[in-house]
Design a protein around this motif. Structure first.
Motif, PDB file in Angstrom:
ATOM      1  N   PRO A 215      16.633  23.723   3.933  1.00  0.00           N
ATOM      2  CA  PRO A 215      15.777  24.224   2.847  1.00  0.00           C
ATOM      3  C   PRO A 215      16.101  23.561   1.510  1.00  0.00           C
ATOM      4  O   PRO A 215      16.685  24.173   0.616  1.00  0.00           O
ATOM      5  N   GLN A 218      14.765  25.324  -1.509  1.00  0.00           N
ATOM      6  CA  GLN A 218      15.494  26.577  -1.724  1.00  0.00           C
ATOM      7  C   GLN A 218      16.855  26.323  -2.364  1.00  0.00           C
ATOM      8  O   GLN A 218      17.298  27.066  -3.254  1.00  0.00           O
ATOM      9  N   THR A 221      16.179  25.295  -6.103  1.00  0.00           N
ATOM     10  CA  THR A 221      15.729  26.432  -6.924  1.00  0.00           C
ATOM     11  C   THR A 221      16.829  27.482  -7.079  1.00  0.00           C
ATOM     12  O   THR A 221      16.937  28.112  -8.132  1.00  0.00           O
ATOM     13  N   SER A 222      17.656  27.656  -6.049  1.00  0.00           N
ATOM     14  CA  SER A 222      18.750  28.631  -6.174  1.00  0.00           C
ATOM     15  C   SER A 222      19.737  28.199  -7.252  1.00  0.00           C
ATOM     16  O   SER A 222      20.332  29.038  -7.932  1.00  0.00           O
TER      17      SER A 222
END
Length: 420
Positions: A215, A218, A221-222
Motif C-alpha cells: 500500500p 497508504q 499518506t500515513s
C-alpha cells in the motif's frame, strides 16, 4: 543454478560494502566542489550544479521497490559497483576535455543515481545476510567504514591531488590521476565482493504480483497524517539550513585566494584541514552525541545539540575578517565540524523518533529524502549569495539562517518518556 547460502564471516564483506558506499558519495557531493574550484569554475556555478547532485538521495525512496522486484540485492550490489567503476573512470578522463564541466557534471549525475541505488541494495543486503544479533553488532562497524571512506575521499584523495598539482604543475591531470585511483579501488572491491559476498536464502527475486499489493499510497499518506506534520517538515527542512549553506562554501572559502577574501590554502592543506582532521572531529562529535542522548534523552539534549551545531559557525565569520594562519585554521575548522557531528546526532535520532509505526522503514526513508532536499535547496542558492555579499557577510547570513530551524524546535512533538 540456484545458489545456496554460504556462511561467511560478516567481517569479510561489511567493511568493504560500506566503504564502497561512502567513496562515491563523498566524491560526488564534496570532492566535486573542490576539483571544480581548482579547475576555475565560479562559486555560484559550483554550488548550484553540485547541489542538484543531492536529488537522487531525495527521491531514491520511489525506486527502492524496483530493487526488491528485479533480481537480488547481491546482483544489484555487484552491478552498481561495476558501473560506478566505469563512471569514476569516465569522470577522470572527462577532466582532460576542453568542455569538461558539463560532461563531468552529466557523469556525476549518473553516478549519483547509481550510488543511491547501491545504498538501497546494500542496506537491504545487510538485513538479509546478517542475523539480528550480527546486525546490532555491525551497525557501528558499517558506520565507521563509511566515515573512513569520507576521510579517504575528502582527505587522502584531495591531499594526493594537491601533491600531484605541485609535482606535475598540471591541475586537471592531477585530479584525473586521483579520481583514477578511486576508480581502481572500487574495481578491486568489486572483484573481492564477487567472491566473498554470501548468497542469503532470503535474497531472492520477488514476484511482481506480491509487490503490487504493497500500500504505497497508504504508507505515504500515513506519514503526512502525523501529529504536527507541518512543524515536523519545517524542522527537517530548516534544522540544517545554515549548515547546508556553509557546507558548499566552506571548502571554496578555504581555497580562495586572500585577495578575494579566502584563506588561500593549498589543495593538500585542505585535504588535511577539512577532509581529514575535520571529518575525524565530526566522527567524535557524533559518538559523543550518541552517548549524551543515550544517557540524558533526546528532549534534554535537543537544544544544547542544536546550539553546539550552529554557534561554531561564527568561527567562519572570524576567519573571513581576520584571515588567520594555518595553525589556527586547524582547530577552528575541527571545532566547527565537532559541533556539527554532535548536533547532527540529535537530528538523526529525531528522524527515528517519528518513524515508529508499522511503516517505520518507509517513514524513515521519506524523512531522509526530505532531509536531502533540505540540504539541496540551500546549497543551490549559497554560491550566488556568497558572490553577492562576499565571504564575511555570507557567513553572517549563515548564522542568521540557523535561527528558523531552532524556532521550529519549539513546535515539534517530542515527549520526555518516549524511548528512541
Amino acid at each position: 543454478m540456484k545458489h545456496q547460502f554460504v556462511s561467511r564471516l560478516p567481517w569479510a564483506f561489511i567493511p568493504t560494502l560500506y566503504f564502497a558506499s561512502g567513496v562515491p558519495y563523498v566524491i560526488i557531493n564534496t570532492v566535486s566542489v573542490i576539483f571544480y574550484k581548482k579547475l576555475g569554475i565560479s562559486n555560484a556555478q559550483i554550488a548550484l550544479w553540485t547541489s542538484f547532485l543531492y536529488l537522487p538521495w531525495v527521491i531514491k525512496m520511489f525506486w527502492g521497490p524496483f530493487v526488491d522486484i528485479y533480481s537480488t540485492k547481491r546482483t544489484w550490489i555487484l552491478a552498481t559497483q561495476l558501473t560506478m567503476f566505469f563512471c569514476l573512470g569516465l569522470l577522470a578522463f572527462s577532466l582532460q576535455l576542453p568542455n569538461f564541466f558539463f560532461i563531468s557534471l552529466g557523469i556525476l549525475t549518473i553516478g549519483a543515481f547509481i550510488s543511491a541505488t547501491y545504498d538501497i541494495a546494500t542496506d537491504g543486503f545487510y538485513l538479509l545476510a546478517l542475523t539480528p544479533e550480527q546486525q546490532a553488532f555491525f551497525v557501528g562497524i558499517r558506520s565507521l567504514f563509511y566515515r573512513l571512506a569520507v576521510i579517504f575521499g575528502s582527505g587522502i584523495l584531495v591531499f594526493l591531488a594537491g601533491k600531484l598539482e605541485v609535482n606535475l604543475k598540471n591541475i586537471s591531470l592531477s585530479w584525473t590521476i586521483a579520481l583514477g585511483v578511486s576508480a581502481l579501488i572500487l574495481a578491486m572491491i568489486f572483484i573481492l565482493h564477487r567472491f566473498v559476498l554470501p548468497f542469503p536464502e532470503s535474497d531472492v527475486k520477488r514476484q511482481t504480483e506480491t509487490q503490487t499489493a504493497i500500500p504505497f499510497l497508504q504508507i505515504i499518506t500515513s506519514y503526512f497524517r502525523q501529529q504536527k506534520i507541518l512543524a515536523i517538515l519545517a524542522f527537517i527542512l530548516l534544522y540544517r539550513f545554515g549548515e547546508a549553506m556553509l557546507l558548499k562554501i566552506a571548502s571554496l572559502f578555504l581555497l580562495d585566494k586572500p585577495e578575494v577574501g579566502g584563506l588561500g590554502l593549498s589543495t593538500s592543506d585542505l585535504g588535511l584541514v577539512y577532509g581529514t582532521f575535520g571529518v575525524i572531529s565530526l566522527i567524535f562529535g557524533g559518538i559523543l552525541g550518541g552517548l549524551a542522548i543515550s544517557k540524558y534523552g533526546l528532549k534534554k539534549c535537543l537544544w544544547p545539540m542544536a546550539l553546539a551545531m550552529n554557534l561554531p559557525n561564527i568561527f567562519y565569520i572570524y576567519m573571513a575578517y581576520h584571515q588567520p594562519s594555518l595553525n589556527l585554521v586547524y582547530p577552528l575548522v575541527s571545532l566547527e565540524q565537532f559541533g556539527y557531528g554532535f548536533g547532527f546526532t540529535a537530528f538523526s535520532v529525531y528522524l527515528m523518533y517519528i518513524s515508529q509505526d508499522e511503516y517505520k522503514t518507509s517513514h524513515f526513508a521519506i524523512s531522509t529524502g526530505i532531509m536531502a532536499l533540505g540540504m539541496m535547496l540551500p546549497g543551490i542558492i549559497s554560491g550566488y549569495l556568497q558572490q553577492l555579499f562576499g565571504y564575511p557577510l555570507f557567513f553572517i547570513l549563515v548564522c542568521v539562517l540557523t535561527i528558523p530551524g531552532m524556532i521550529s524546535m519549539l513546535f515539534i512533538p517530542l515527549k520526555e518518556e518516549k524511548q528512541v
